[in-house]
Structures are given as structure tokens and as C-alpha cells.
Motif scaffolding. Structure first.
Motif, PDB file in Angstrom:
ATOM      1  N   LEU A  93       0.828  -1.196   0.000  1.00 36.77           N
ATOM      2  CA  LEU A  93       0.000   0.000   0.000  1.00 36.77           C
ATOM      3  C   LEU A  93       0.872   1.259   0.000  1.00 36.77           C
ATOM      4  CD1 LEU A  93      -2.913   1.061   0.152  1.00 36.77           C
ATOM      5  CD2 LEU A  93      -2.751   0.906   2.653  1.00 36.77           C
ATOM      6  N   GLY A  94       2.074   1.148   0.569  1.00 35.22           N
ATOM      7  CA  GLY A  94       3.047   2.238   0.517  1.00 35.22           C
ATOM      8  C   GLY A  94       2.584   3.489   1.226  1.00 35.22           C
ATOM      9  N   VAL A 112       4.954  18.071   4.417  1.00 29.90           N
ATOM     10  CA  VAL A 112       5.034  16.631   4.664  1.00 29.90           C
ATOM     11  C   VAL A 112       5.422  15.898   3.383  1.00 29.90           C
ATOM     12  CG1 VAL A 112       3.798  14.591   5.496  1.00 29.90           C
ATOM     13  CG2 VAL A 112       3.207  16.851   6.407  1.00 29.90           C
ATOM     14  N   LEU A 113       6.306  14.923   3.544  1.00 26.83           N
ATOM     15  CA  LEU A 113       6.620  13.988   2.463  1.00 26.83           C
ATOM     16  C   LEU A 113       6.402  12.579   2.983  1.00 26.83           C
ATOM     17  CD1 LEU A 113       7.912  13.516  -0.428  1.00 26.83           C
ATOM     18  CD2 LEU A 113      10.005  13.013   0.836  1.00 26.83           C
ATOM     19  N   ALA A 114       5.516  11.824   2.339  1.00 27.32           N
ATOM     20  CA  ALA A 114       5.327  10.410   2.647  1.00 27.32           C
ATOM     21  C   ALA A 114       5.844   9.604   1.464  1.00 27.32           C
ATOM     22  CB  ALA A 114       3.850  10.111   2.896  1.00 27.32           C
ATOM     23  N   TYR A 115       6.598   8.545   1.736  1.00 24.34           N
ATOM     24  CA  TYR A 115       7.147   7.770   0.626  1.00 24.34           C
ATOM     25  C   TYR A 115       7.099   6.282   0.912  1.00 24.34           C
ATOM     26  CZ  TYR A 115      11.651   6.940   3.046  1.00 24.34           C
ATOM     27  OH  TYR A 115      12.631   6.531   3.929  1.00 24.34           O
ATOM     28  N   THR A 116       7.155   5.509  -0.159  1.00 27.58           N
ATOM     29  CA  THR A 116       7.160   4.055  -0.099  1.00 27.58           C
ATOM     30  C   THR A 116       8.608   3.563  -0.129  1.00 27.58           C
ATOM     31  OG1 THR A 116       5.081   4.014  -1.336  1.00 27.58           O
ATOM     32  CG2 THR A 116       6.331   1.949  -1.206  1.00 27.58           C
ATOM     33  N   PRO A 117       9.066   2.843   0.897  1.00 25.18           N
ATOM     34  CA  PRO A 117      10.453   2.367   0.885  1.00 25.18           C
ATOM     35  C   PRO A 117      10.744   1.473  -0.318  1.00 25.18           C
ATOM     36  CG  PRO A 117       9.537   2.201   3.089  1.00 25.18           C
ATOM     37  CD  PRO A 117       8.396   2.544   2.167  1.00 25.18           C
ATOM     38  N   ARG A 118      12.009   1.431  -0.687  1.00 28.69           N
ATOM     39  CA  ARG A 118      12.440   0.621  -1.831  1.00 28.69           C
ATOM     40  C   ARG A 118      11.963  -0.816  -1.705  1.00 28.69           C
ATOM     41  NH1 ARG A 118      18.237   0.555  -3.027  1.00 28.69           N
ATOM     42  NH2 ARG A 118      18.136   2.824  -2.734  1.00 28.69           N
ATOM     43  N   GLY A 119      11.594  -1.378  -2.847  1.00 25.91           N
ATOM     44  CA  GLY A 119      11.179  -2.778  -2.891  1.00 25.91           C
ATOM     45  C   GLY A 119       9.699  -3.010  -2.686  1.00 25.91           C
ATOM     46  N   GLY A 125      13.901  -0.797  -6.741  1.00 24.72           N
ATOM     47  CA  GLY A 125      14.911  -1.306  -5.821  1.00 24.72           C
ATOM     48  C   GLY A 125      14.447  -2.515  -5.041  1.00 24.72           C
ATOM     49  N   GLN A 126      15.242  -2.891  -4.055  1.00 30.73           N
ATOM     50  CA  GLN A 126      14.968  -4.069  -3.236  1.00 30.73           C
ATOM     51  C   GLN A 126      14.947  -3.670  -1.763  1.00 30.73           C
ATOM     52  OE1 GLN A 126      18.298  -6.518  -4.488  1.00 30.73           O
ATOM     53  NE2 GLN A 126      16.996  -7.675  -5.911  1.00 30.73           N
ATOM     54  N   ALA A 127      13.939  -4.151  -1.043  1.00 34.11           N
ATOM     55  CA  ALA A 127      13.813  -3.847   0.384  1.00 34.11           C
ATOM     56  C   ALA A 127      14.927  -4.532   1.164  1.00 34.11           C
ATOM     57  CB  ALA A 127      12.457  -4.314   0.895  1.00 34.11           C
ATOM     58  N   ASP A 128      15.546  -3.783   2.071  1.00 40.17           N
ATOM     59  CA  ASP A 128      16.673  -4.340   2.814  1.00 40.17           C
ATOM     60  C   ASP A 128      16.464  -4.231   4.317  1.00 40.17           C
ATOM     61  OD1 ASP A 128      19.065  -5.723   2.775  1.00 40.17           O
ATOM     62  OD2 ASP A 128      20.271  -3.904   2.968  1.00 40.17           O
ATOM     63  N   MET A 129      15.203  -4.227   4.761  1.00 43.50           N
ATOM     64  CA  MET A 129      14.862  -4.271   6.186  1.00 43.50           C
ATOM     65  C   MET A 129      15.604  -3.201   6.986  1.00 43.50           C
ATOM     66  SD  MET A 129      12.732  -6.290   7.893  1.00 43.50           S
ATOM     67  CE  MET A 129      12.260  -6.609   9.584  1.00 43.50           C
ATOM     68  N   ALA A 130      15.501  -1.954   6.511  1.00 42.02           N
ATOM     69  CA  ALA A 130      16.136  -0.810   7.180  1.00 42.02           C
ATOM     70  C   ALA A 130      17.651  -0.915   7.183  1.00 42.02           C
ATOM     71  CB  ALA A 130      15.597  -0.646   8.599  1.00 42.02           C
ATOM     72  N   GLY A 131      18.207  -1.483   6.112  1.00 41.32           N
ATOM     73  CA  GLY A 131      19.655  -1.524   5.948  1.00 41.32           C
ATOM     74  C   GLY A 131      20.203  -0.176   5.513  1.00 41.32           C
ATOM     75  N   PRO A 132      21.502  -0.104   5.255  1.00 44.83           N
ATOM     76  CA  PRO A 132      22.139   1.177   4.914  1.00 44.83           C
ATOM     77  C   PRO A 132      21.493   1.896   3.740  1.00 44.83           C
ATOM     78  CG  PRO A 132      23.803  -0.474   5.408  1.00 44.83           C
ATOM     79  CD  PRO A 132      22.494  -1.197   5.388  1.00 44.83           C
ATOM     80  N   LEU A 133      21.049   1.178   2.715  1.00 43.12           N
ATOM     81  CA  LEU A 133      20.415   1.857   1.579  1.00 43.12           C
ATOM     82  C   LEU A 133      19.072   2.466   1.975  1.00 43.12           C
ATOM     83  CD1 LEU A 133      21.201  -0.611  -1.342  1.00 43.12           C
ATOM     84  CD2 LEU A 133      22.266   1.608  -0.879  1.00 43.12           C
ATOM     85  N   ASP A 134      18.310   1.772   2.827  1.00 44.01           N
ATOM     86  CA  ASP A 134      17.040   2.316   3.304  1.00 44.01           C
ATOM     87  C   ASP A 134      17.272   3.570   4.137  1.00 44.01           C
ATOM     88  OD1 ASP A 134      15.079   0.340   2.333  1.00 44.01           O
ATOM     89  OD2 ASP A 134      16.161  -1.043   3.621  1.00 44.01           O
ATOM     90  N   VAL A 135      18.317   3.555   4.952  1.00 41.40           N
ATOM     91  CA  VAL A 135      18.643   4.724   5.774  1.00 41.40           C
ATOM     92  C   VAL A 135      19.071   5.889   4.875  1.00 41.40           C
ATOM     93  CG1 VAL A 135      20.138   5.608   7.605  1.00 41.40           C
ATOM     94  CG2 VAL A 135      19.218   3.282   7.752  1.00 41.40           C
ATOM     95  N   LEU A 159       8.343  10.277  11.095  1.00 39.83           N
ATOM     96  CA  LEU A 159       7.264   9.504  11.696  1.00 39.83           C
ATOM     97  C   LEU A 159       7.063   8.245  10.879  1.00 39.83           C
ATOM     98  CD1 LEU A 159       3.824  10.657  13.005  1.00 39.83           C
ATOM     99  CD2 LEU A 159       3.960   8.784  11.353  1.00 39.83           C
ATOM    100  N   GLY A 160       6.968   7.113  11.561  1.00 37.79           N
ATOM    101  CA  GLY A 160       6.738   5.859  10.849  1.00 37.79           C
ATOM    102  C   GLY A 160       5.948   4.882  11.687  1.00 37.79           C
ATOM    103  N   ALA A 161       5.215   4.013  11.004  1.00 34.28           N
ATOM    104  CA  ALA A 161       4.541   2.896  11.644  1.00 34.28           C
ATOM    105  C   ALA A 161       5.245   1.620  11.213  1.00 34.28           C
ATOM    106  CB  ALA A 161       3.062   2.852  11.246  1.00 34.28           C
ATOM    107  N   SER A 162       5.530   0.736  12.182  1.00 35.63           N
ATOM    108  CA  SER A 162       6.128  -0.553  11.881  1.00 35.63           C
ATOM    109  C   SER A 162       7.468  -0.383  11.154  1.00 35.63           C
ATOM    110  CB  SER A 162       5.122  -1.386  11.072  1.00 35.63           C
ATOM    111  OG  SER A 162       5.589  -2.676  10.815  1.00 35.63           O
ATOM    112  N   TYR A 163       7.569  -0.893   9.943  1.00 34.63           N
ATOM    113  CA  TYR A 163       8.815  -0.805   9.172  1.00 34.63           C
ATOM    114  C   TYR A 163       9.296   0.636   9.035  1.00 34.63           C
ATOM    115  CZ  TYR A 163      11.933  -1.761   5.175  1.00 34.63           C
ATOM    116  OH  TYR A 163      13.003  -1.872   4.320  1.00 34.63           O
TER     117      TYR A 163
END
Length: 542
Positions: A93-94, A112-119, A125-135, A159-163
């Protein structure tokens, strides 16, 4: 390896109460300017935010040129104002998950900027579970917002929920421009959330993988999660998790005394409360945690849909104070604890102030929890068999019934005393106000190398029904066969009133399907209480 959900099956979601259709309609109305198809309250919100700010959709260029799907709420004019970046949860849903709430911030004067993380979703891109690229993506998202803000920027929040909350905390640790954080249903120590007391959280990890079936996970993330399921390279998994744990970066957060607001659930099945409380305890800057009945992302889901919600009210006040500079609140203390299923919220100045004294009850051969220790007894547990005592019947979803005041009832009389060891205290002469972290010490002998058990603490009513108070798993993977093993474990934190006439019930079982089972099939555990190290349960009382 890329996974795909069966096309005929609805996508599994960690946010089952999040109405994707309603949020999508709200986002479409923001873009078109036509809210006629929305309920009156939502239509009024669209009109209010469009009168105050300009809404647009677009792409943020993340690390390595990866394009991230995003939405921007931007005010015109040169007035100084704060900004908020909102990384989305673990769902395709992003950013649309934040459409209503981001609009509320914009209406209050924030860009405000809301965005969908990679992957996920429409982001590359590919989701990396809050790895260096996500940061790094989080910092690029802040760059994008700052470049498009018309006037001077006073302060910035994440501000974030969960991930998204894990990403936000890690960005705040590395990017000195972040002035405050709001984190809903977050992790503090990801390693402890995946492997607790040497016990793998297999049901939670499977839920994460299933919910990401239509996402694109990085090979390292997919391998780490699958290694948890397969019991491979635990040390490697923990090293991978440490880099992604805000707890590993707490010195950076403390160096700037970053204000952090947490919302969490007592019966959280993805990121249990204790590992988040560990981070909370270490933070030295302004901090507040609101703990509520329910499970992952439950507290706050109504607020995402625009419904009245006390945790979102607190979150708004947090940013209004730390970003807008409003003197907007009495000092309610660092902790707000909802007593489970009562609706009562207790405020305390610190986490430690929740517990006033500790009641120690000893495990005895008569299966009683007693004031005095008793040595020499043995209680046998047959492994590999399920019991009615269980952490949850379903990851995440069990908590929604709890939020509605309908916790699951456990038939205590159906717990087979051959496959679980059970102790009960005397009926409470007055309400037992459990507040804090219960602790269990128990000694046992396992005939085979590799053993595990799960301790469940229940509230037993006079009619024989029981409700789950809290629990914890424990595994020993290295002791020699037939050796005595001493287990000292913290159960998950709780705020629970055991009514007068009810009993506290301790159930120690060799198996709970929520966790990995290190026991051999039909093996036995022999629990005991040596005179030198008696077995006992400590109850924190408020």
C-alpha cells in the motif's frame, strides 16, 4: 529469490484493519480535488488540506538512483515551518497508508513527504529491512522535501509505523538534521525480536515473509529471514540484525538527545515489547512511550483511517511541542500504560516507577506458587505436543479482539499435565496489580542436547477459564545431555489487574507453535528446584 503470492488469493497483510480502498479513495481525492465520493468527514479533510497546502505525487531519487514513490504536501509562501518525513509500513500500500494522517499534519502547518520504501509498491529497488540503503533513502527523502519547501525550515521530524518507524529511528541516528521521531510498533533490537532467549520467532518471521510476497526483498534480507526459519547461521543473522537495530546506534541518538515518542502493544507478536523497552530505557533525551492492549500496529490503525485515536493525538502533540515549539501539554510523564482490557490508562514519570514492589512466589512439588521455597521435587514435561496455552492463535490478528475487549479464553482444565507443568497461586485476596516485567527462574534437566520451553502466565478465573497475561520462550542449545540447566528469563512486560478471587497460573510447556522447537520428539524435560538455586516466579506489583 523473488516470491509471488498466489494470484487467486488476497495478499496477506500485517495491517488487516487498514482499509486500503478507503485510503486509496482519499488519496485520489487529494490529487483530483473532487472529494464528492468520500464520507462527509473525510471530504471536509480533503477540502481543508487543499485550502492550506498543495498536494502532488512524484518520485524521490533514493540511494543509487533508485526511484521511490512519494507524495508531497507543500505550503506556499515564505513563512518558516517544520517538515515531517513519513516512510511507509511493510506493505505494498506504501505511502497511501499515511494519506489521511499526513493531511492532518499538513493542515496544522507542516510540510510533509510520505514515501514508499524501496522494494515495495511502486518504488523501485529491493527492500533491505532498514539496511544502509534504506537509511540513505530516508536522508534523500528529507533532501527532496527541504528542496521543495518554499520558506525556511525550522525543524524536521520522522514519523513511521512498523517498518517505517525502524527506518525513521535509524535515519535520526545518522542524520543530524532530524530533530524528533515518532515510532509506532517499532523494533529496538531486531536481533532480539527474531531470536529471543536463543529461541527463533518462526511464526513472526513467516508472517513478515508472507506479507512481503509481492515485494522485492534484497538477497541479504531474504536470506537472513529464511535462515531464521531454517535454523542456519544464527550468528550471521544477529550481525545482520544489529546493523538494523536502533539500539546499536543509541549513542548517536543520545549525543543529540533526539526526542522520541513510541506507541506499542503489550501483546505485540512481531516486535515484542521488551526489546523496544530496552531501547527506550537507554535513550537519554526527551522520550515517551504509550503501551496499549492489542498487537502489532493495532493501536493507531484507527487513527490512520482518520478516526479519533489517543495515540495519534499524543503523536501530534509530540511534534507540535518538539517541532513547532508549542507549550501544549502538562507533564504526563514518560510512560502511559493501558491496563489490559479495562481501558484505564495510567501515567508514570518513568518506566521504573511502574513497579513499586516485587512479589516472589516459589514453584513447589504440589504445583503451588508459594511464599517459601521447596527443594527436591520434579515435574515432568513431555515435549512435542501442543497445549491450549499459546502465545496467540494468529500473528497480529489476535490482538484486534483484545483491543475490542474480547481477549481469548483458554480452557485451563484442558491443559494436559503430562505435556505441561502447571502451578497456581492461592486465590487473590485483593486485586493483584501486575505492572512491569515478570521474571522466572527455573532449573530443569534435559535428556538430550538442545531443549526449549515456553512459559505462559495466565489469569485463572473461578470458572476455570483463563486469559493470557504474558509469556516468554527459552532455549538451551549447548548443554551436555542430562545436565542441569538454569533458566533465568524475563517475561514480556505487562499492565494487568488479576481480580480478587482469581489465581495466577504458570504454565511451562515444551512446545508453542509460535516458536521454534529445539526438543526432540517425545523427549522430556524434568523441572526441579535445587536448594541452592530455588525455582521461583517474580511478579512486579504497581
Amino acid at each position: 529469490m523473488n516470491r509471488a503470492a498466489p494470484p487467486t488469493s488476497p495478499a496477506y497483510s500485517l495491517y488487516p484493519e487498514l482499509d486500503a480502498a478507503a485510503l486509496g479513495s482519499f488519496a485520489a481525492a487529494l490529487e483530483s480535488g473532487d472529494p464528492s465520493g468520500l464520507p462527509p468527514a473525510r471530504a471536509a479533510e480533503v477540502e481543508a488540506v487543499r485550502a492550506a497546502a498543495v498536494f502532488s505525487r512524484g518520485k524521490v531519487t533514493g540511494a543509487g538512483g533508485v526511484l521511490l514513490d512519494a507524495a508531497l504536501w507543500r505550503h506556499t509562501g515564505s513563512r518558516p515551518r517544520p517538515v515531517v518525513v513519513m516512510p511507509a509500513p511493510w506493505t505494498n500500500l506504501g505511502w497511501v497508508a499515511y494519506a489521511v494522517r499526513a493531511s492532518a499534519f499538513a493542515a496544522r502547518g507542516y510540510d510533509v513527504l510520505a514515501y514508499t520504501p524501496r522494494g515495495f509498491g511502486a518504488s523501485a529497488g529491493q527492500a533491505d529491512m532498514a539496511g544502509p540503503l534504506d537509511v540513505a533513502d530516508g536522508s534523500r527523502a528529507l533532501d527532496h522535501l527541504l528542496e521543495r519547501t518554499a520558506g525556511p525550515v525550522t525543524k524536521a521530524g520522522f514519523l513511521g509505523a512498523s517498518y517505517g518507524s525502524g527506518i525513521g529511528l535509524l535515519v535520526a541516528a545518522h542524520d543530524t538534521r532530524v530533530d524528533a521521531v515518532v515510532a509506532f510498533s517499532t523494533w529496538g533490537d531486531l536481533g532480539e525480536a527474531l531470536v529471543e532467549n536463543s529461541t527463533r520467532h518462526v511464526a513472526a518471521v513467516q508472517a513478515l515473509l508472507t506479507a512481503a510476497a509481492r515485494a522485492r526483498l534484497s538477497p541479504t534480507t531474504e536470506r537472513a529471514l529464511e535462515d531464521v526459519l531454517a535454523h542456519r547461521d544464527t550468528e550471521g543473522v544477529l550481525r545482520w540484525a544489529a546493523e538494523r537495530s536502533p539500539f546499536s546506534h543509541v549513542k548517536e541518538l543520545n549525543r543529540r538527545r533526539v526526542p522520541v515518542f513510541f506507541s506499542h502493544a503489550w501483546h505485540e507478536t512481531l516486535f515484542p515489547a521488551n526489546q523496544t523497552l530496552k531501547l527506550f530505557d537507554e535513550l537519554s533525551g526527551p522520550k515517551r512511550i504509550v503501551l496499549s492492549a492489542g498487537d502489532h500496529a493495532g493501536p493507531g490503525t484507527g487513527g490512520l483511517l482518520g478516526l479519533p485515536d489517543r495515540v495519534w493525538t499524543d503523536a501530534h502533540r509530540w511534534f507540535d511541542h518538539h517541532l513547532l515549539g508549542l507549550e501544549n501539554a502538562e507533564d504526563a510523564g514518560q510512560v502511559a500504560a493501558e491496563v489490559m482490557w479495562s481501558g484505564t490508562v495510567e501515567h508514570r514519570p518513568t518506566w521504573d516507577a511502574l513497579t513499586r514492589e516485587v512479589l516472589r512466589l516459589h514453584l513447589t512439588g504440589g504445583r503451588e506458587l508459594a511464599e517459601l521455597p521447596e527443594a527436591g521435587w520434579s515435574a515432568r514435561v513431555l515435549c512435542g505436543v501442543d497445549t491450549p496455552a499459546a502465545v496467540a492463535h494468529e500473528v497480529v490478528r489476535s490482538g484486534y479482539a483484545e483491543m475490542a475487549g474480547r481477549p481469548r479464553l483458554y480452557p485451563a482444565g484442558d491443559i494436559d499435565r503430562e505435556v505441561a507443568a502447571v502451578w497456581a497461586c492461592a486465590p487473590a485476596g485483593e486485586t493483584l496489580r501486575l505492572r512491569g516485567v515478570p521474571r522466572l527462574r527455573v532449573t530443569y534437566r534435559a535428556a538430550n542436547p538442545g531443549s526449549s520451553f515456553v512459559a505462559h502466565l495466565l489469569d485463572l478465573a473461578p470458572d476455570g477459564s483463563a486469559r493470557l497475561i504474558t509469556h516468554a520462550p527459552y532455549s538451551d542449545l549447548g548443554s551436555a545431555p542430562d545436565s542441569l540447566i538454569s533458566a533465568d528469563i524475563d517475561l514480556q512486560a505487562t499492565a494487568y489487574d488479576v481480580p480478587r478471587g482469581h489465581r495466577v497460573l504458570l504454565v511451562v510447556a515444551g512446545r508453542d507453535a509460535f516458536y521454534a522447537d529445539a526438543n526432540l520428539p517425545r523427549a522430556t524435560l524434568a523441572l526441579t528446584s535445587p536448594e541452592a538455586t530455588p525455582s521461583y516466579l517474580e511478579l512486579p506489583l504497581g
